[in-house]
Design a protein around this motif. Structure first.
Motif, PDB file in Angstrom:
ATOM      1  N   ALA A  98       1.017  -1.048  -0.003  1.00  0.00           N
ATOM      2  CA  ALA A  98       0.216   0.033  -0.235  1.00  0.00           C
ATOM      3  C   ALA A  98       1.256   1.660  -0.076  1.00  0.00           C
ATOM      4  O   ALA A  98       1.862   1.212   0.826  1.00  0.00           O
ATOM      5  N   ASN A  99       0.571   2.176  -0.762  1.00  0.00           N
ATOM      6  CA  ASN A  99       1.242   3.622  -1.022  1.00  0.00           C
ATOM      7  C   ASN A  99       0.256   4.104   0.278  1.00  0.00           C
ATOM      8  O   ASN A  99      -0.900   5.209  -0.586  1.00  0.00           O
ATOM      9  N   LEU A 100       0.966   4.071   1.589  1.00  0.00           N
ATOM     10  CA  LEU A 100       0.771   5.095   2.511  1.00  0.00           C
ATOM     11  C   LEU A 100       0.616   6.765   1.532  1.00  0.00           C
ATOM     12  O   LEU A 100      -0.285   7.370   2.484  1.00  0.00           O
ATOM     13  N   ALA A 101       1.772   6.970   1.512  1.00  0.00           N
ATOM     14  CA  ALA A 101       1.966   8.242   1.425  1.00  0.00           C
ATOM     15  C   ALA A 101       0.866   9.180   0.403  1.00  0.00           C
ATOM     16  O   ALA A 101       0.137  10.010   0.819  1.00  0.00           O
ATOM     17  N   MET A 111     -12.418   9.472   1.025  1.00  0.00           N
ATOM     18  CA  MET A 111     -12.867   9.391   2.177  1.00  0.00           C
ATOM     19  C   MET A 111     -14.328   9.560   1.895  1.00  0.00           C
ATOM     20  O   MET A 111     -15.142  10.478   1.162  1.00  0.00           O
ATOM     21  N   PRO A 112     -15.133   8.633   2.902  1.00  0.00           N
ATOM     22  CA  PRO A 112     -16.868   9.194   2.425  1.00  0.00           C
ATOM     23  C   PRO A 112     -17.476  10.957   3.023  1.00  0.00           C
ATOM     24  O   PRO A 112     -18.003  10.248   1.749  1.00  0.00           O
ATOM     25  N   ARG A 131      -5.895   1.479   6.906  1.00  0.00           N
ATOM     26  CA  ARG A 131      -6.891   0.130   6.985  1.00  0.00           C
ATOM     27  C   ARG A 131      -7.167   0.142   5.907  1.00  0.00           C
ATOM     28  O   ARG A 131      -7.427  -0.416   5.022  1.00  0.00           O
ATOM     29  N   TRP A 132      -7.112   0.779   4.954  1.00  0.00           N
ATOM     30  CA  TRP A 132      -7.656   1.048   3.788  1.00  0.00           C
ATOM     31  C   TRP A 132      -6.970   1.134   3.109  1.00  0.00           C
ATOM     32  O   TRP A 132      -7.628   0.400   1.913  1.00  0.00           O
ATOM     33  N   GLU A 134      -4.027  -0.619   2.568  1.00  0.00           N
ATOM     34  CA  GLU A 134      -4.362  -1.814   2.699  1.00  0.00           C
ATOM     35  C   GLU A 134      -5.665  -2.768   2.011  1.00  0.00           C
ATOM     36  O   GLU A 134      -5.435  -4.136   1.145  1.00  0.00           O
ATOM     37  N   GLY A 135      -6.866  -2.275   2.588  1.00  0.00           N
ATOM     38  CA  GLY A 135      -7.705  -3.345   2.169  1.00  0.00           C
ATOM     39  C   GLY A 135      -8.223  -3.049   0.644  1.00  0.00           C
ATOM     40  O   GLY A 135      -8.291  -4.095  -0.124  1.00  0.00           O
ATOM     41  N   GLU A 136      -7.900  -1.924   0.002  1.00  0.00           N
ATOM     42  CA  GLU A 136      -7.940  -1.607  -1.206  1.00  0.00           C
ATOM     43  C   GLU A 136      -6.580  -1.679  -2.152  1.00  0.00           C
ATOM     44  O   GLU A 136      -7.017  -1.649  -3.466  1.00  0.00           O
ATOM     45  N   ALA A 137      -5.899  -2.302  -1.244  1.00  0.00           N
ATOM     46  CA  ALA A 137      -3.777  -2.608  -2.693  1.00  0.00           C
ATOM     47  C   ALA A 137      -4.342  -1.270  -3.017  1.00  0.00           C
ATOM     48  O   ALA A 137      -4.104  -1.384  -4.771  1.00  0.00           O
ATOM     49  N   PHE A 138      -4.521  -0.104  -2.829  1.00  0.00           N
ATOM     50  CA  PHE A 138      -3.685   0.899  -3.061  1.00  0.00           C
ATOM     51  C   PHE A 138      -2.686   1.603  -3.540  1.00  0.00           C
ATOM     52  O   PHE A 138      -2.088   1.840  -1.866  1.00  0.00           O
ATOM     53  N   THR A 139      -2.165   0.816  -4.428  1.00  0.00           N
ATOM     54  CA  THR A 139      -0.466   0.737  -4.841  1.00  0.00           C
ATOM     55  C   THR A 139      -0.476   1.547  -5.880  1.00  0.00           C
ATOM     56  O   THR A 139       0.596   1.949  -6.759  1.00  0.00           O
ATOM     57  N   VAL A 140      -1.277   3.399  -6.066  1.00  0.00           N
ATOM     58  CA  VAL A 140      -1.004   3.640  -6.956  1.00  0.00           C
ATOM     59  C   VAL A 140       0.038   4.912  -6.910  1.00  0.00           C
ATOM     60  O   VAL A 140       0.557   4.755  -6.382  1.00  0.00           O
TER      61      VAL A 140
END
Lengths: 759, 179
Positions: A98-101, A111-112, A131-132, A134-140
């Motif tokens: 996950a790209n947390l930055a 975010m909603p 959480r978000w 990692e859950g979304e496999a956010f590696t943009v």
């Protein structure tokens, strides 16, 4: 970044190699790399084979920015590897990476309740963000976040690997491992040395240290150590395969029995339909195989499939597909909407400071600036390869947003996301174009229809027709000079669609482009005004966003909001300097007490360019800008002659903090300047009936080698945290050029691209 | 059936003779190093050598190539050792790499015709479009390639493919069979 013992995962590879994962994992996810024959399964980020080859997995896509060198370089330095033993492999999509930055930065988009973003998710370390993401496999891959996102984890894993190799060697030599040194691919102790290969099997059996024993200094290449002509310490890993044509882009994938698809899109509009297509015309055409149509969603398209790409294009030409469009984009209407909003719509105040009564109403100096929509004009056209078999869709694609791509395909085909297998491939220049992924759905639909592997390549014309431009912008800049010739009050009223929000709707909520416009309409969008707050010490300040609904979907583009806010600010401050009768450089310097690093860039670029004050029709123009903690100052030298205006030289000095790879940073500055030059001189289209008025690269005014000015790029030596060099040049070149053209010609150009006006 | 020589091998194409060479190379012969960027001669990404001359392969048909000798990026050298290839890597005048094969072929043709090109001659010979912005490095890179060709210097920047124990080539993880 904090580490825990559990954070670094270690295991053995088949044949005795060592594998390390370098992410913290509060939860568990399916393993991103399937175990190979006889291999133990690990979330392997660094793998060391018994042959000594260190393979680094990189979870960001290579699109020229050098990430497949930067992350391995960080690992090689921390590990003590020899650069010649380092290999790189694209990592599959996974929550591990996950790209947390970026997740933190883009929190207002996912975010909603966007208003909550600053409260709960503004940092990469926050639990909500993690959480978000990692859950979304956010590696943009975007916004220059790769070092911020991955350096800490890469170093931690490499440091653990180094310690374990040292422990393995120390055990053989019966010495303390702390006394061993790891450098140049060897573990050394006094006169003894061992390469990694023979040690990895023993090392893999050890426990990683509870705290990664990081080297005192992170990877840094200091500008002073690399005079012109100096050898590269870490040459890019991707270049050898790019120079012989073997590097694989999406359209270079070849599969058994693969066929080729060409496509025609409807106009850009609220709703489009294929109105007719002469299918009889292609009956019996040699090589022609199928027609696939789609009218799902907003945008209709028709594709032809054949045994080669040219035959597929010819089949479409023969069929002469026609489209009907409702609400097709009209540039005239876009401009009317922009102008109406500029004058009448309510503004959201994004930022303010000081006494706001001084920035109200009519102000002594007011200037209007405009930016026309611009296309990315990547040289690689959109392409994807897809194969639907056994209920799974395999996709070979170059994308900055892999998980969103998988989700979109899964949704379109009614499959589970886990049945979408995405193989990341490199991108032939993106500039944020490959944050959009509609073509993945197209390729998937075609693949399902033809029941064999298929490769979809957009023609250049389709790239013009169906690619979304960056947003149009109008700014009214206003200032109240103080009695000393400085600026007492500054107001920017910027009319622009909520383009970042709109993009967020498409990326995170899978809105179709026109639905995204509706969802984001009239929302305040601070990301669309990034960079609008000037770096200058101005006591009274107001930055206003006037959102506008324009009926043209808009996309991100390299530079993003800085691509226009730097143009507005630095053109305007130049105008203020001239109006006050002040020299533009010293006028800026006088207001930069709060940003000595930016002042340092200006001073240095003045020396580098032999800045002469910009007066007397010298043709020199100066500009500076800040993006996050990255800073740049640019001087452009232009000359007007019988053939028009010629940009002769560009000098740039950047301060991007600590630099991991100096030559890649230099490439990014140079490339940003050239890309920004293209945006300043062209890349613009007008739409009628949803169709652009240009469909060829020659109409785009792109700089060629012959037009390209000489460039001098220097860096300020710094130990501050790394900042991204990729977008600085894009932002700063347009105002520097405008200011140079003013100096050369006396004409103040306030509209991008410039040569839409008469120079 | 058009017959021509590609990278020193005789090839017969069972394709429409009006097919532009670019698609024959990419889709017929799987020589994907030659890139499609526009199909109308604007970008130069598809440049190959035909009888030694740099031509945009999107503008010449298979029929027109009958009997001719075509060299693509795959055939320029076996091991990336052409001076232009070595110099482009040494100068890092490559970013995304998409325009690179076309640039290499144009520059290679230039050096064959002119062992010591001037800056103006290099600029005139390389109309290729590049969006990443390698232009500021190209003149120097091509001049360096020229001096390598003239045996005035040697460089060894791009290691040969196939993992000779030096820098391992970038690996990609494909499932399925790729020829």
């Amino acid at each position: 970044m904090a580490f825990s013992r559990r954070g670094v995962l270690v295991g053995a590879l088949a044949g005795g190699g060592l594998a390390l994962g370098y992410v913290l994992r509060p939860r568990s996810y399916p393993l991103p790399l399937p175990a190979r024959d006889g291999e133990f399964a690990f979330d392997a980020w660094i793998r060391i084979g018994t042959d000594g080859v260190v393979t680094v997995s990189v979870p960001q896509v290579e699109m020229g920015q050098g990430v497949t060198t930067l992350i391995p370089q960080i690992v090689a330095h921390e590990l003590g590897a020899d650069w010649r033993q380092v290999a790189v492999e694209p990592a599959p999509v996974s929550g591990h990476y996950a790209n947390l930055a970026l997740a933190a930065k883009w929190a207002p988009l996912w975010m909603p309740l966007p208003a909550l973003a600053p409260v709960v998710a503004a940092t990469p370390a926050s639990l909500v963000t993690r959480r978000w993401a990692e859950g979304e496999a956010f590696t943009v891959t975007a916004d220059g976040t790769e070092i911020a996102a991955y350096e800490g984890a890469a170093r931690a894993a490499a440091a653990c690997a180094r310690a374990m190799l040292a422990q393995a060697a120390a055990a053989r030599w019966d010495v303390a491992w702390e006394e061993c040194e790891v450098a140049g691919g060897f573990v050394r102790h006094e006169g003894k040395r061992l390469p990694f290969g023979p040690l990895v099997e023993e090392a893999a059996a050890l426990s990683p240290p509870s705290t990664p024993p990081l080297r005192a200094e992170p990877m840094a290449e200091r500008p002073g150590e690399f005079p012109p002509g100096a050898a590269l310490a870490y040459p890019r890993l991707d270049l050898p395969s790019k120079v012989d044509g073997s590097f694989v882009f999406a359209a270079d994938v070849r599969l058994p029995g693969m066929v080729y698809a060409a496509i025609r899109h409807g106009p850009i509009g609220r709703k489009t339909f294929v109105s007719d297509a002469d299918e009889a015309a292609v009956k019996g055409m040699p090589g022609f195989l199928h027609i696939v149509r789609s009218e799902e969603g907003e945008a209709a398209w028709i594709a032809a499939v054949a045994t080669d790409g040219w035959t597929a294009e010819q089949a479409l030409t023969r069929m002469e597909p026609g489209f009907k469009v409702a609400g097709g984009v009209e540039t005239d209407a876009v401009e009317a909407a922009m102008n109406e909003a500029l004058h009448k719509a309510d503004a959201h105040r994004i930022h303010s400071a000081g006494d706001l009564s001084l920035v109200k109403g009519g102000m002594p100096v007011q200037r209007g600036y405009e930016v026309a929509p611009a296309l990315h004009v990547t040289i690689e056209t959109t392409a994807a390869t897809a194969w639907f078999r056994g209920g799974r869709l395999e996709l070979w694609i170059g994308t900055q947003a892999p998980e969103a791509t998988r989700q979109a395909v899964a949704r379109a085909l009614g499959l589970n996301v886990r049945d979408i297998v995405l193989y990341p491939v490199g991108i032939g220049g993106s500039f944020d174009r490959r944050l959009e992924f509609g073509h993945a759905v197209e390729a998937a639909r075609i693949a399902r229809a033809v029941d064999r592997p298929v490769q979809l390549t957009w023609s250049r014309r389709e790239e013009f027709r169906a690619g979304l431009p960056r947003a149009p912008v109008i700014a009214v800049m206003a200032a109240r000079p103080d009695t000393e010739g400085g600026v007492a009050g500054w107001r920017a009223r910027i009319t622009v669609p909520a383009t970042a929000r709109e993009f967020g709707r498409r990326l995170f909520h899978h809105d179709a482009p026109f639905d995204a416009i509706e969802a984001a309409a009239n929302e305040a969008d601070p990301m669309a005004l990034e960079g609008a707050v000037p770096p200058y010490a101005i006591p009274n300040l107001a930055i206003d966003h006037v959102p506008v609904r324009i009926g043209l979907p808009t996309a991100r583009m390299r530079g993003n909001a800085h691509g226009w806010t730097a143009f507005f600010n630095e053109s305007f401050v130049d105008e203020l300097a001239h109006k006050a009768g002040r020299e533009p450089l010293s006028y800026r310097m006088a207001m930069l007490g709060g940003d000595p690093r930016l002042a340092g860039c200006l001073q240095r670029v003045a020396a580098l360019s032999q800045w002469g004050g910009g007066g007397d029709a010298s043709g020199q123009g100066i500009a500076c800008h800040r993006i996050g903690e990255g800073r740049i100052a640019v001087v452009v030298s232009a000359r007007r002659d019988a053939e028009g205006v010629r940009v002769e030289r560009v000098s740039a000095v950047a301060d991007v903090g600590r630099i991991v790879n100096l030559d890649i940073a230099r490439q990014q500055i140079e490339g940003g300047l050239v890309f920004g030059l293209g945006l300043a001189l062209g890349c613009s289209v007008r739409y009628a009936g949803g169709r652009p008025d240009a469909e060829r690269l020659v109409s785009m005014g792109l700089p060629t080698l012959a037009d390209c000015p000489a460039m001098d790029v220097e860096f300020i030596e710094s130990r501050e945290d790394p900042a991204d060099p990729g977008e600085l040049g894009v932002a700063a070149i347009a105002p520097a050029l405008a200011n140079a053209l003013f100096s050369a010609t006396g004409l103040r150009l306030r509209r991008l691209p410039f040569f839409a006006e008469d120079v | 059936m058009a017959r021509l020589t590609i990278n020193a091998r005789p090839v017969a194409f069972d394709m429409d003779p009006r097919t532009p060479l670019l698609w024959a190379l990419r889709d017929g012969a799987n020589l994907t190093g030659t890139k499609y960027g526009c199909g109308v001669g604007d970008c130069g990404a598809c440049t190959v050598l035909v009888d030694g001359a740099a031509l945009r392969s999107c503008l010449v048909t298979l029929a027109e190539c009958e009997g001719r000798v075509v060299v693509t990026i795959e055939g320029l050298s076996r091991d990336r050792s052409h001076p232009v290839q070595q110099a482009l890597v040494a100068e890092q005048a490559i970013q995304c790499g998409f325009c690179t094969p076309g640039l290499v072929m144009n520059a290679a043709a230039l050096l064959t015709a002119n062992a010591n090109p001037s800056e103006a001659e290099i600029k005139a010979a390389l109309p290729n479009l590049c969006r990443c912005g390698v232009q500021p490095r190209l003149v120097r890179a091509i001049q360096r390639a020229a001096s390598i060709s003239r045996r005035e210097e040697t460089i060894d920047a791009a290691p040969p493919p196939g993992g000779s124990g030096r820098i391992p080539a970038m690996t990609t993880t494909f499932q399925g069979d790729t020829p």
